[in-house]
Design a protein around this motif. Structure first.
Motif, short mmCIF file in Angstrom:
data_model
loop_
_atom_site.label_atom_id
_atom_site.label_comp_id
_atom_site.label_asym_id
_atom_site.label_seq_id
_atom_site.Cartn_x
_atom_site.Cartn_y
_atom_site.Cartn_z
N GLU A 103 0.85 -1.19 0.00
CA GLU A 103 0.00 0.00 0.00
C GLU A 103 0.88 1.24 0.00
O GLU A 103 1.96 1.25 0.60
N ASP A 104 0.43 2.29 -0.67
CA ASP A 104 1.17 3.55 -0.69
C ASP A 104 0.81 4.38 0.54
O ASP A 104 -0.31 4.33 1.02
N TRP A 105 1.77 5.13 1.02
CA TRP A 105 1.48 6.13 2.04
C TRP A 105 2.31 7.37 1.77
O TRP A 105 3.32 7.33 1.08
N ILE A 106 1.84 8.49 2.28
CA ILE A 106 2.61 9.73 2.18
C ILE A 106 3.77 9.61 3.15
O ILE A 106 3.59 9.34 4.34
N LEU A 107 4.96 9.77 2.65
CA LEU A 107 6.15 9.62 3.49
C LEU A 107 6.11 10.56 4.68
O LEU A 107 5.73 11.73 4.55
N PRO A 108 6.47 10.08 5.87
CA PRO A 108 6.55 10.98 7.02
C PRO A 108 7.58 12.08 6.77
O PRO A 108 8.61 11.85 6.13
N GLY A 109 7.27 13.26 7.27
CA GLY A 109 8.23 14.36 7.16
C GLY A 109 9.14 14.42 8.36
O GLY A 109 10.23 15.00 8.30
N ALA A 110 8.69 13.82 9.49
CA ALA A 110 9.48 13.86 10.71
C ALA A 110 9.10 12.68 11.60
O ALA A 110 8.02 12.10 11.46
N VAL A 111 9.98 12.36 12.52
CA VAL A 111 9.75 11.27 13.47
C VAL A 111 10.28 11.70 14.83
O VAL A 111 11.29 12.40 14.92
N LEU A 112 9.56 11.32 15.87
CA LEU A 112 10.03 11.55 17.24
C LEU A 112 10.56 10.22 17.75
O LEU A 112 9.78 9.34 18.10
N PRO A 113 11.87 10.01 17.78
CA PRO A 113 12.42 8.69 18.12
C PRO A 113 12.13 8.28 19.57
O PRO A 113 11.96 9.13 20.45
N PHE A 114 12.06 6.99 19.79
CA PHE A 114 11.93 6.46 21.15
C PHE A 114 13.12 6.90 21.99
O PHE A 114 14.26 6.90 21.51
N GLN A 115 12.86 7.25 23.25
CA GLN A 115 13.92 7.73 24.13
C GLN A 115 14.37 6.69 25.14
O GLN A 115 15.33 6.92 25.88
N PHE A 116 13.70 5.54 25.21
CA PHE A 116 14.13 4.46 26.10
C PHE A 116 13.64 3.14 25.52
O PHE A 116 12.76 3.11 24.66
N ASP A 117 14.22 2.04 26.02
CA ASP A 117 13.93 0.73 25.42
C ASP A 117 12.80 0.01 26.15
O ASP A 117 12.22 0.51 27.12
N GLN A 118 12.52 -1.20 25.66
CA GLN A 118 11.43 -2.01 26.20
C GLN A 118 11.65 -2.34 27.67
O GLN A 118 10.71 -2.33 28.47
N LYS A 119 12.89 -2.59 28.06
CA LYS A 119 13.20 -2.92 29.45
C LYS A 119 12.80 -1.78 30.38
O LYS A 119 12.24 -1.99 31.45
N LYS A 120 13.08 -0.55 29.96
CA LYS A 120 12.72 0.62 30.75
C LYS A 120 11.21 0.74 30.86
O LYS A 120 10.67 1.13 31.91
N SER A 121 10.48 0.41 29.80
CA SER A 121 9.01 0.50 29.85
C SER A 121 8.47 -0.49 30.88
O SER A 121 7.47 -0.21 31.55
N HIS A 122 9.11 -1.64 31.04
CA HIS A 122 8.69 -2.61 32.06
C HIS A 122 8.96 -2.08 33.46
O HIS A 122 8.19 -2.32 34.40
N GLN A 123 10.08 -1.37 33.65
CA GLN A 123 10.38 -0.76 34.95
C GLN A 123 9.35 0.30 35.31
O GLN A 123 8.93 0.41 36.47
N ILE A 124 8.92 1.07 34.31
CA ILE A 124 7.88 2.09 34.53
C ILE A 124 6.58 1.41 34.94
O ILE A 124 5.87 1.86 35.85
N PHE A 125 6.28 0.27 34.30
CA PHE A 125 5.08 -0.50 34.64
C PHE A 125 5.14 -0.98 36.09
O PHE A 125 4.17 -0.84 36.85
N SER A 126 6.28 -1.54 36.51
CA SER A 126 6.42 -2.06 37.86
C SER A 126 6.24 -0.96 38.91
O SER A 126 5.58 -1.15 39.94
N LYS A 127 6.81 0.23 38.64
CA LYS A 127 6.67 1.36 39.56
C LYS A 127 5.21 1.81 39.62
O LYS A 127 4.70 2.17 40.69
N TRP A 128 4.54 1.79 38.48
CA TRP A 128 3.13 2.18 38.41
C TRP A 128 2.27 1.24 39.25
O TRP A 128 1.40 1.68 40.00
N VAL A 129 2.53 -0.06 39.14
CA VAL A 129 1.77 -1.06 39.88
C VAL A 129 1.90 -0.83 41.38
O VAL A 129 0.92 -0.89 42.13
N LYS A 130 3.11 -0.53 41.84
CA LYS A 130 3.34 -0.33 43.28
C LYS A 130 2.60 0.89 43.82
O LYS A 130 2.31 0.95 45.02
N GLY A 131 2.29 1.86 42.96
CA GLY A 131 1.62 3.07 43.41
C GLY A 131 0.11 3.05 43.28
O GLY A 131 -0.54 4.06 43.58
#
Length: 367
Positions: A109-137
């Motif tokens: 399928e065709d799409w209009i090419l993105p003009g910009a991207v906001l790159p991820f600033q942390f990895d999957q492991k960090k997202s799990h740490q954020i989840f664990s902290k959220w659960v505790k609160g």
């Protein structure tokens, strides 16, 4: 044009010069890296910056073939999400609802090419740490919720599609300016059984006609470019700092899922025009001044309109507790989290009982 398309598609994947494995984007950097041997390469940035596209030719369907690219897509029949899936995925599941996807169902399928991207600033492991902290609160959460089964394979980094619109705004308005003033109003009250006359200050508004012209530049009106029938992205995490946008480079997408826009550019433009009308009213109020304002009519026009297709990062995952699945979402730039969660019946029950007992004691003491 076909040669340009082939060149763009080939850049979606880059092999490690040492071991031949696929290089993937390393969150928080401007590098792509090999997960096997550790080799890294710098993502070469476009020196021309963001690609702002003139809006009118696209709305008139004259520019449909320029700045476009052919990509492989998979459509989830369960929730309707359209996802760009990399060729080397062996086990495919929808990033939203985790339902299996069939590789053979992939289509181009065709799409209009993105003009910009906001790159991820942390990895999957960090997202799990954020989840664990959220659960505790979490309040009223079951004591053993921290043992919830979080399957790393169900945590995906997803680039969400958005439209941004720029324009010069010109408008004339009519309305009224309100200025506050105060008057003394007499009233009577009873003090120690006697009627006493007093005065109090009451606020009034003096209205005067107002009209004028407003002009200004509207920068990066952000409009969502996809529908999610299920597990929609919560508004709580939908706040990004667009000052950190990078010129689009396919290397930023490597190792992540990219959702294709399902809200057409035309519909996105209509939404941005409504936002521009709100901005015009806000600017008119500011121009009128005074303590309060009434805006009766705004005649608005937009010129020099441009747009970008941009991609913004979010981690999507699911965890299981007592046999039930719950979803959560993490903003891939800020780390803000939002999700569904279980509640402990007994914690809520005893809290309510405690409140009832406390209120009863207070009533007894006061009487």
């Amino acid at each position: 044009m076909e040669e340009e398309k082939k060149k763009v598609v080939s850049e979606l994947k880059k092999a490690c010069i040492n071991c031949g494995a696929e290089l993937k984007y390393k969150p928080g950097t401007t590098n792509i890296t090999c997960e096997y041997c550790g080799h890294e390469e710098i993502i070469v940035q476009d020196q021309d910056g963001f690609k702002e596209l003139e809006l009118k030719p696209y709305l008139d369907e004259m520019g449909s073939q320029s700045h476009s690219q052919e990509i492989m897509m998979l459509h989830c029949k369960n929730c309707g999400a359209n996802q760009h899936i990399e060729e080397n995925y062996k086990s495919l599941h929808c990033v939203y609802c985790t339902m299996p996807l069939i590789v053979e169902d992939a289509y181009k399928e065709d799409w209009i090419l993105p003009g910009a991207v906001l790159p991820f600033q942390f990895d999957q492991k960090k997202s799990h740490q954020i989840f664990s902290k959220w659960v505790k609160g979490l309040w009223f959460a079951p004591n053993n919720l921290k043992k919830a089964a979080l399957d790393p394979q169900n945590t995906k980094g997803l680039y969400l599609p958005y439209w941004t619109f720029d324009a010069q705004l010109h408008a004339t308005y009519t309305g009224e300016r309100g200025d506050y003033y105060y008057v003394s109003v007499p009233y009577t009250t009873t003090v120690n059984g006697k009627t006493v006359r007093r005065t109090r200050q009451e606020r009034r508004t003096r209205w005067t006609p107002a009209s004028g012209n407003i002009n200004g530049f509207i920068d990066d009106t952000l409009i969502k470019a996809s529908h999610q029938k299920k597990n929609a992205i919560p508004s709580k995490i939908s706040n990004w700092n667009l000052d950190s946008l990078q010129p689009f480079n396919t290397s930023f997408l490597s190792g992540f899922v990219t959702e294709k826009y399902t809200i057409p550019l035309k519909d996105g433009h209509l939404s941005s025009t409504k936002e521009a009308e709100k901005i015009a009213i806000s600017w008119a109020r500011r121009d009128i001044g005074g303590d309060t304002q009434r805006v009766h009519d705004v005649d608005m026009s937009l010129s020099e309109q441009t747009f970008k297709h941009i991609l913004l990062p979010v981690y999507i995952s699911a965890y299981r507790y007592s046999g039930k699945k719950y979803n959560f979402f993490v903003n891939g730039q800020t780390g803000t989290i939002s999700g569904s969660r279980p509640y402990s019946f007994w914690k809520i029950f005893f809290f309510v009982v405690f409140i009832i007992v406390l209120v009863t004691i207070l009533i007894f003491i006061s009487s």
